[in-house]
Design a protein around this motif. Structure first.
Motif, PDB file in Angstrom:
ATOM      1  N   UNK A  60       0.841  -1.187   0.000  1.00  0.00           N
ATOM      2  CA  UNK A  60       0.000   0.000   0.000  1.00  0.00           C
ATOM      3  C   UNK A  60       0.884   1.247   0.000  1.00  0.00           C
ATOM      4  N   UNK A  61       0.727   2.057  -1.030  1.00  0.00           N
ATOM      5  CA  UNK A  61       1.435   3.340  -1.069  1.00  0.00           C
ATOM      6  C   UNK A  61       0.800   4.276  -0.053  1.00  0.00           C
ATOM      7  N   UNK A  62       1.614   4.776   0.853  1.00  0.00           N
ATOM      8  CA  UNK A  62       1.120   5.743   1.828  1.00  0.00           C
ATOM      9  C   UNK A  62       1.425   7.151   1.334  1.00  0.00           C
ATOM     10  N   UNK A  63       0.669   8.129   1.823  1.00  0.00           N
ATOM     11  CA  UNK A  63       0.914   9.511   1.402  1.00  0.00           C
ATOM     12  C   UNK A  63       2.338   9.956   1.762  1.00  0.00           C
ATOM     13  N   UNK A  64       2.836  10.901   1.025  1.00  0.00           N
ATOM     14  CA  UNK A  64       4.195  11.406   1.235  1.00  0.00           C
ATOM     15  C   UNK A  64       4.404  11.874   2.671  1.00  0.00           C
ATOM     16  N   UNK A 100      -9.483  16.523  -2.027  1.00  0.00           N
ATOM     17  CA  UNK A 100      -9.858  15.327  -1.283  1.00  0.00           C
ATOM     18  C   UNK A 100      -8.648  14.410  -1.121  1.00  0.00           C
ATOM     19  N   UNK A 101      -8.485  13.878   0.076  1.00  0.00           N
ATOM     20  CA  UNK A 101      -7.368  12.993   0.384  1.00  0.00           C
ATOM     21  C   UNK A 101      -7.858  11.876   1.298  1.00  0.00           C
ATOM     22  N   UNK A 102      -7.005  10.914   1.563  1.00  0.00           N
ATOM     23  CA  UNK A 102      -7.325   9.830   2.484  1.00  0.00           C
ATOM     24  C   UNK A 102      -6.423   9.990   3.705  1.00  0.00           C
ATOM     25  N   UNK A 103      -7.034   9.953   4.872  1.00  0.00           N
ATOM     26  CA  UNK A 103      -6.292  10.071   6.120  1.00  0.00           C
ATOM     27  C   UNK A 103      -6.466   8.795   6.930  1.00  0.00           C
ATOM     28  N   UNK A 104      -5.621   8.633   7.923  1.00  0.00           N
ATOM     29  CA  UNK A 104      -5.636   7.429   8.745  1.00  0.00           C
ATOM     30  C   UNK A 104      -4.959   7.742  10.065  1.00  0.00           C
ATOM     31  N   UNK A 105      -5.041   6.799  10.974  1.00  0.00           N
ATOM     32  CA  UNK A 105      -4.353   6.899  12.258  1.00  0.00           C
ATOM     33  C   UNK A 105      -3.521   5.646  12.447  1.00  0.00           C
ATOM     34  N   UNK A 106      -2.449   5.759  13.217  1.00  0.00           N
ATOM     35  CA  UNK A 106      -1.637   4.610  13.593  1.00  0.00           C
ATOM     36  C   UNK A 106      -2.151   4.085  14.925  1.00  0.00           C
ATOM     37  N   UNK A 107      -2.080   2.779  15.112  1.00  0.00           N
ATOM     38  CA  UNK A 107      -2.426   2.215  16.417  1.00  0.00           C
ATOM     39  C   UNK A 107      -1.658   0.918  16.602  1.00  0.00           C
ATOM     40  N   UNK A 108      -1.681   0.429  17.838  1.00  0.00           N
ATOM     41  CA  UNK A 108      -1.031  -0.840  18.189  1.00  0.00           C
ATOM     42  C   UNK A 108      -2.036  -1.966  18.024  1.00  0.00           C
ATOM     43  N   UNK A 109      -1.580  -3.115  17.541  1.00  0.00           N
ATOM     44  CA  UNK A 109      -2.495  -4.250  17.413  1.00  0.00           C
ATOM     45  C   UNK A 109      -2.954  -4.741  18.775  1.00  0.00           C
ATOM     46  N   UNK A 110      -2.234  -4.401  19.829  1.00  0.00           N
ATOM     47  CA  UNK A 110      -2.653  -4.797  21.185  1.00  0.00           C
ATOM     48  C   UNK A 110      -4.053  -4.301  21.505  1.00  0.00           C
ATOM     49  N   UNK A 111      -4.477  -3.240  20.849  1.00  0.00           N
ATOM     50  CA  UNK A 111      -5.787  -2.645  21.116  1.00  0.00           C
ATOM     51  C   UNK A 111      -6.920  -3.316  20.358  1.00  0.00           C
ATOM     52  N   UNK A 112      -6.603  -4.362  19.552  1.00  0.00           N
ATOM     53  CA  UNK A 112      -7.606  -5.015  18.721  1.00  0.00           C
ATOM     54  C   UNK A 112      -7.486  -6.526  18.863  1.00  0.00           C
ATOM     55  N   UNK A 113      -8.418  -7.148  19.564  1.00  0.00           N
ATOM     56  CA  UNK A 113      -8.358  -8.581  19.813  1.00  0.00           C
ATOM     57  C   UNK A 113      -8.506  -9.414  18.552  1.00  0.00           C
TER      58      UNK A 113
END
Length: 126
Positions: A60-64, A100-113
Protein backbone atom coordinates in the motif's frame (compact mmCIF):
# COMPACT_ATOMS: atom_id res chain seq x y z
CA UNK A 1 33.22 4.43 13.07
CA UNK A 2 33.90 1.47 10.78
CA UNK A 3 32.31 0.78 7.42
CA UNK A 4 30.10 -1.92 8.94
CA UNK A 5 28.47 0.66 11.19
CA UNK A 6 28.44 3.38 8.54
CA UNK A 7 26.57 1.23 6.05
CA UNK A 8 24.39 -0.59 8.56
CA UNK A 9 21.28 -1.80 6.78
CA UNK A 10 18.11 -2.09 8.80
CA UNK A 11 15.63 -4.64 7.47
CA UNK A 12 12.15 -3.17 7.65
CA UNK A 13 10.05 -6.10 6.38
CA UNK A 14 9.28 -9.34 8.22
CA UNK A 15 11.66 -12.00 6.92
CA UNK A 16 8.79 -14.45 6.31
CA UNK A 17 7.09 -12.00 3.96
CA UNK A 18 7.83 -12.26 0.24
CA UNK A 19 6.76 -9.01 -1.40
CA UNK A 20 7.89 -10.02 -4.88
CA UNK A 21 4.45 -11.01 -6.20
CA UNK A 22 2.33 -8.69 -4.06
CA UNK A 23 0.15 -6.22 -5.89
CA UNK A 24 0.02 -2.53 -5.07
CA UNK A 25 -3.26 -1.15 -3.77
CA UNK A 26 -4.37 2.36 -3.01
CA UNK A 27 -4.93 3.43 0.57
CA UNK A 28 -8.45 4.43 -0.49
CA UNK A 29 -9.22 0.74 -1.11
CA UNK A 30 -9.18 0.32 2.67
CA UNK A 31 -11.59 3.08 3.69
CA UNK A 32 -13.51 1.92 6.76
CA UNK A 33 -11.09 -0.97 7.41
CA UNK A 34 -8.01 -1.65 9.51
CA UNK A 35 -4.74 -2.63 7.86
CA UNK A 36 -2.09 -4.62 9.72
CA UNK A 37 1.50 -3.90 8.75
CA UNK A 38 4.30 -6.48 8.56
CA UNK A 39 6.87 -3.99 7.43
CA UNK A 40 7.53 -1.09 5.12
CA UNK A 41 10.06 0.24 2.68
CA UNK A 42 10.75 3.44 0.82
CA UNK A 43 10.51 4.19 -2.88
CA UNK A 44 11.54 7.20 -4.94
CA UNK A 45 9.16 8.50 -7.57
CA UNK A 46 8.45 11.69 -9.42
CA UNK A 47 6.64 12.76 -6.24
CA UNK A 48 9.73 12.17 -4.08
CA UNK A 49 10.32 9.66 -1.31
CA UNK A 50 7.28 7.60 -0.28
CA UNK A 51 6.51 4.82 2.18
CA UNK A 52 5.14 1.50 0.97
CA UNK A 53 3.36 -0.48 3.70
CA UNK A 54 3.58 -4.28 3.58
CA UNK A 55 0.28 -5.90 4.59
CA UNK A 56 -0.95 -9.51 4.70
CA UNK A 57 -1.41 -9.74 0.95
CA UNK A 58 -0.57 -6.46 -0.77
CA UNK A 59 1.59 -3.36 -0.80
CA UNK A 60 0.00 0.00 0.00
CA UNK A 61 1.44 3.34 -1.07
CA UNK A 62 1.12 5.74 1.83
CA UNK A 63 0.91 9.51 1.40
CA UNK A 64 4.19 11.41 1.24
CA UNK A 65 3.47 12.85 4.67
CA UNK A 66 4.07 9.36 6.16
CA UNK A 67 7.81 9.46 5.38
CA UNK A 68 8.66 11.59 8.41
CA UNK A 69 6.63 9.32 10.70
CA UNK A 70 8.36 6.15 9.52
CA UNK A 71 11.81 7.72 9.50
CA UNK A 72 11.31 8.60 13.17
CA UNK A 73 10.81 4.96 14.23
CA UNK A 74 13.44 3.51 16.54
CA UNK A 75 15.00 0.09 15.90
CA UNK A 76 12.71 -1.41 18.55
CA UNK A 77 9.64 0.15 16.93
CA UNK A 78 10.71 -1.14 13.51
CA UNK A 79 10.93 -4.64 15.01
CA UNK A 80 7.42 -4.19 16.42
CA UNK A 81 6.10 -3.24 12.96
CA UNK A 82 7.86 -6.26 11.43
CA UNK A 83 6.13 -8.46 14.02
CA UNK A 84 2.70 -7.13 13.05
CA UNK A 85 2.43 -4.69 15.94
CA UNK A 86 1.16 -1.67 13.96
CA UNK A 87 -2.11 -1.10 12.20
CA UNK A 88 -3.55 1.72 10.17
CA UNK A 89 -7.05 2.46 11.38
CA UNK A 90 -9.79 5.05 10.99
CA UNK A 91 -9.00 5.20 7.25
CA UNK A 92 -11.33 7.73 5.68
CA UNK A 93 -11.69 10.41 3.03
CA UNK A 94 -11.02 13.98 4.08
CA UNK A 95 -11.59 17.25 2.25
CA UNK A 96 -8.50 19.41 2.72
CA UNK A 97 -7.61 22.83 1.34
CA UNK A 98 -5.73 21.12 -1.50
CA UNK A 99 -8.55 18.70 -2.33
CA UNK A 100 -9.86 15.33 -1.28
CA UNK A 101 -7.37 12.99 0.38
CA UNK A 102 -7.33 9.83 2.48
CA UNK A 103 -6.29 10.07 6.12
CA UNK A 104 -5.64 7.43 8.74
CA UNK A 105 -4.35 6.90 12.26
CA UNK A 106 -1.64 4.61 13.59
CA UNK A 107 -2.43 2.22 16.42
CA UNK A 108 -1.03 -0.84 18.19
CA UNK A 109 -2.49 -4.25 17.41
CA UNK A 110 -2.65 -4.80 21.18
CA UNK A 111 -5.79 -2.65 21.12
CA UNK A 112 -7.61 -5.01 18.72
CA UNK A 113 -8.36 -8.58 19.81
CA UNK A 114 -9.22 -9.59 16.25
CA UNK A 115 -5.48 -10.02 15.58
CA UNK A 116 -4.49 -11.96 18.72
CA UNK A 117 -4.03 -15.36 17.05
CA UNK A 118 -2.44 -14.07 13.85
CA UNK A 119 1.33 -14.44 13.61
CA UNK A 120 3.71 -13.89 10.71
CA UNK A 121 3.98 -17.67 10.40
CA UNK A 122 0.22 -18.09 10.07
CA UNK A 123 -0.02 -15.31 7.49
CA UNK A 124 2.94 -16.01 5.22
CA UNK A 125 3.43 -19.78 5.49
CA UNK A 126 0.09 -20.60 3.80
Amino acid sequence: MGFKDKFKHTTTVNELCNTENMEFKKLSDFIGKRVRLWGFFYTESKFGKQVVAVTNNCLVNLPKRAVEDFESLTDDEIEEVKNGGMILTNIREFNSKSGQTVVYEYDDTDNYTVYDDETAESVFKK
